[in-house]
Scaffold this active site. Structure first.
Site, short mmCIF file in Angstrom:
data_model
loop_
_atom_site.label_atom_id
_atom_site.label_comp_id
_atom_site.label_asym_id
_atom_site.label_seq_id
_atom_site.Cartn_x
_atom_site.Cartn_y
_atom_site.Cartn_z
N GLY A 52 0.83 -1.21 0.00
CA GLY A 52 0.00 0.00 0.00
C GLY A 52 0.86 1.25 0.00
O GLY A 52 1.97 1.27 -0.56
N SER A 53 0.37 2.28 0.70
CA SER A 53 0.98 3.62 0.59
C SER A 53 2.41 3.73 1.10
O SER A 53 3.10 4.69 0.77
CB SER A 53 0.10 4.63 1.31
OG SER A 53 -1.15 4.69 0.67
#
Ligand SMILES: [Zn+2]
Length: 754
Positions: free
Chosen positions: A332-333
């Site tokens: 993810g981020s």
């Protein structure tokens, strides 16, 4: 020729004497020979088979001389695994007389807790000389067995053999990396298995020829082969750091109702040395086959017999699994820091002037990709895009790097290969082949913000370390040294650079950017007063599970390092399937505080002194001094010098009591209360009210009114924000003495990083 030489005359016997002697010899000799001949007949004809087996067993009975298994130590010499002497209780069925059978079965059964039937069965194997009744018997019990042997005259029938048993003094500490041994002292899991040969040494052997009665023949028939003692492992793990990590991880797993366990890796970013590596839930190394998780164990107990053993085995495998290296997850981020580093390294644009516009969504390859902020972030700088964790901006940044370069860097950062850490079963990460990636118009767009591919936690912390240390991808390792049984160094591990991925300039810029992610971005909850923490948060849906979004199946994580200007520790926190509601199910809310607490504990331990900014110095914690019995003015001066305000109660000349008590930490400028003669400190206790969900100001007011002091910890923004809420506190609902200091942890609640 000699044989044919004539015997000289003087030695010739008188014929008569000779004949007499012969007759006597024949008579007596034969008479004496009869029993021997019968015995020979019995041995060679009648009991042939049984005796042949006995001969094999006995005449060359050999003893294995077990070398001591080496110990495992942490980097400071603290023992994590060691062997102690135990004994094995054996019977020699061939020596057990019929009249003693019952005595032995009853006695050993009660002394050793072994089923009587099993002992009887073993004693029935009459051609055997060594049947093990119980292994790993501790000294106390072994002494009782010796007494039993003496009292009942069982020498040769029952005996004890020396052996060794593995102990793990810290129970579950580092269980998923240390691993454990089986009853034969052979490593089954973890480092015990990987380094089994090093630890176990080479057994020596004494081979002794024996008579059929088991009596050893003289020494010249004995052969001795030297045992090579096991060597010791000295790990890169620091037992104290491992404790810090496990404590904070375990709390997070419970608080956030983590369904699929969580893990943390702490690494020295400059060398690749693993300082701590933990998975929770874990298990007790001294009882590795017992299921440690109460819920799982209880559920197993409810199963019907036919399902039990399969389910037990699965539960064991799953508690033994080292999530930090065996499992993969969508980063993810957190991955955005790598996309950013690629753009910097490739000079894809001017990072100072380039702007990225987000209007809430972007169309790529027939898909609409949304920003987590409805309506979008508008026009942002490169750094702001990272602080906002804005997906549309990162698609543009990834595009600027270009698909071919992007893929090249994915490989260079180590996301496509195992790191080669010295543990079993390391997973490799799951990234599309270049062909599949290049053929998919949206692949690179989605990769830019860390989705649709998977990495291992160890790959992630290693790659993050390269951003911290000047651009070098290091090979992670757990062994720092191998020593022999005398403690002499046999092998010493050195830091291994796999490759340089980015320049030291790019690394320096990323350190500064990632520090801003903590100061102003979604990483605020990793903030530690006095230490410059750098890092990035991530929240990713478990896309490979159908309906993951509806079911709320997410992985939350935080990766970072500290101090930002000279990193000494890199930390990755990964929590798999949190159970809390959506507003809290964020890496920034759940994982970042874990990293912050670990860094706050570890840096002082590593000797890194805190450096407070002017603003931080105003609220830094101070230690309450001891001022009892001092003259009022002296006491007041001492308290003020310590950074506290003072309130005096009563008219006396000296201090009769004080609040808070000496030695506790409170924020600077806390008002200390000095009681003098005639003014008694309230003796009552108070019930600590809950302040969960309150702002720092409100929480302080509630606690002060209740008669206790507040010591805030956790995220603090210099600019102050209403999004700061109490997430955890000490002693809520408990009765405590008036004036107790209560810790309250504040977290930022507006940390969206999906
Ligand atoms: Zn946006």
């Amino acid at each position: 020729m000699e044989n044919k030489e004539r015997v000289p005359f003087k030695y010739r016997f008188n014929r008569t004497i000779l004949i007499r002697a012969l007759v006597l010899t024949v008579i007596f000799g034969f008479a004496m020979f009869i029993p021997l001949a019968m015995k020979l007949y019995d041995i060679s004809i009648q009991s042939h088979d049984e005796l042949e087996q006995r001969a094999l067993d006995q005449q060359t009975r050999s003893y294995a001389i077990t070398p001591g298994r080496g110990s495992i130590y942490d980097r400071n010499g603290v023992a994590l695994a060691m062997s102690a002497s135990v004994e094995t209780v054996c019977v020699s069925p061939r020596d057990v007389t019929e009249e003693k059978e019952a005595v032995i079965a009853d006695g050993l059964s009660s002394l050793l807790g072994v089923n009587r039937e099993i002992i009887v069965e073993k004693m029935a194997k009459k051609n055997r000389a060594n049947e093990k009744i119980k292994e790993q018997v501790e000294k106390e019990t072994a002494d009782k067995v010796r007494e039993f042997i003496n009292d009942n005259k069982l020498t040769n029938m029952v005996f004890l053999e020396p052996a060794s048993k593995r102990y793990y003094p810290n129970g579950s500490l580092a269980s998923n990396i240390l691993g454990f041994v089986g009853v034969e002292n052979s490593g089954l899991m973890g480092l015990e298995a990987v380094y089994n040969k090093t630890l176990s040494g080479t057994p020596g052997r004494t081979v002794t020829a024996r008579t059929a009665d088991g009596v050893p023949l003289p020494e010249q028939y004995e052969m001795y082969y030297d045992a090579q003692e096991g060597q010791n492992l000295i790990l890169t793990i620091d037992e104290t750091i491992q404790h810090f990590v496990e404590k904070h991880l375990e709390t997070a797993v419970i608080e956030n109702k983590i369904a699929k366990r969580g893990c943390v890796i702490a690494m020295d970013p400059n060398t690749g040395a693993i300082l701590a590596m933990a998975t929770k839930g874990d298990f007790d190394l001294n009882e590795p086959f017992s299921i440690a998780d109460d819920e799982v164990r209880n559920a197993l107990g409810m199963l019907p017999d036919e399902e039990y053993s399969q389910a037990l085995s699965e539960a064991q495998q799953s508690q033994w699994r080292n999530k930090a290296i065996n499992d993969t997850y969508e980063p993810g981020s957190v991955f955005k820091v790598f996309t950013a580093a690629m753009a910097l390294e490739e000079n894809s644009f001017n990072p100072e002037s380039k702007r990225f516009v987000c209007d809430g969504s972007v169309h790529v390859g027939g898909h609409t990709i949304r920003c987590h902020k409805a309506g979008g972030h508008g026009s942002q700088t490169f750094l702001e895009s990272l602080l906002h964790s804005c997906n549309p901006a990162f698609i543009a940044i990834g595009n600027a790097v270009g698909p071919e370069n992007f893929y090249k860097y994915m490989k260079a950062f180590g996301f496509m290969d195992a790191t080669g850490i010295d543990l079993q079963g390391e997973a490799k990460g799951i990234v599309s082949s270049y062909e599949a990636y290049a053929a998919d118009a949206s692949a690179q767009a989605v990769y830019s913000f860390g989705q649709t591919f998977k990495v291992t936690p160890i790959q992630m912390v290693t790659a993050l370390s390269s951003l911290a240390n000047g651009g070098y991808l290091m090979k992670p390792h757990l062994i720092s040294e191998v020593t022999d049984s005398e403690g002499r160094t046999v092998e010493k591990a050195e830091a291994t650079v796999v490759r340089q991925v980015v320049s030291s300039e790019t690394s320096a810029t990323m350190r500064a950017y990632m520090e801003q992610c903590v100061l102003q971005g979604t990483g605020s909850n990793a903030y530690v007063k006095g230490y410059r923490v750098a890092g990035k948060t991530g929240t990713s849906q478990k896309r490979d599970i159908p309906d993951a979004s509806e079911k709320g199946l997410y992985v939350v994580s935080f990766g970072g390092f500290a101090p930002a200007d000279n990193p000494q520790i890199a930390v990755l926190v990964m929590l798999d399937e949190p159970g809390l509601e959506r507003s809290q199910r964020m890496g920034g809310y759940m994982a970042a505080p874990v990293a912050g607490k670990i860094i706050a504990d570890v840096l002082p331990h590593l000797g890194v002194a805190p450096q407070y900014t002017e603003a931080e110095a105003m609220t830094v914690d101070v230690t309450v001094p001891f001022v009892m019995n001092a003259a009022i003015n002296d006491a007041k001066r001492t308290a003020e010098q310590a950074g506290l305000k003072v309130r005096i109660v009563g008219e006396g000349a000296s201090v009769t009591d004080q609040l808070p008590v000496a030695g506790v930490f409170v924020p600077a400028n806390t008002e200390m209360i000095l009681y003098t003669a005639g003014a008694e400190k309230p003796a009552d206790t108070v019930i600590v009210p809950s302040v969960i969900g309150e702002t720092p100001e409100k929480a302080n007011e509630i606690l002060t009114n209740a008669g206790v002091f507040m010591r805030p910890i956790g995220a603090q923004t210099l600019a102050g924000t209403s999004a700061l809420k109490a997430a955890w506190q000490e002693s809520a609902g408990e009765e405590v003495p008036f004036g107790t200091v209560i810790q309250v942890e504040f977290r930022k609640t507006d940390v969206r990083d999906e």
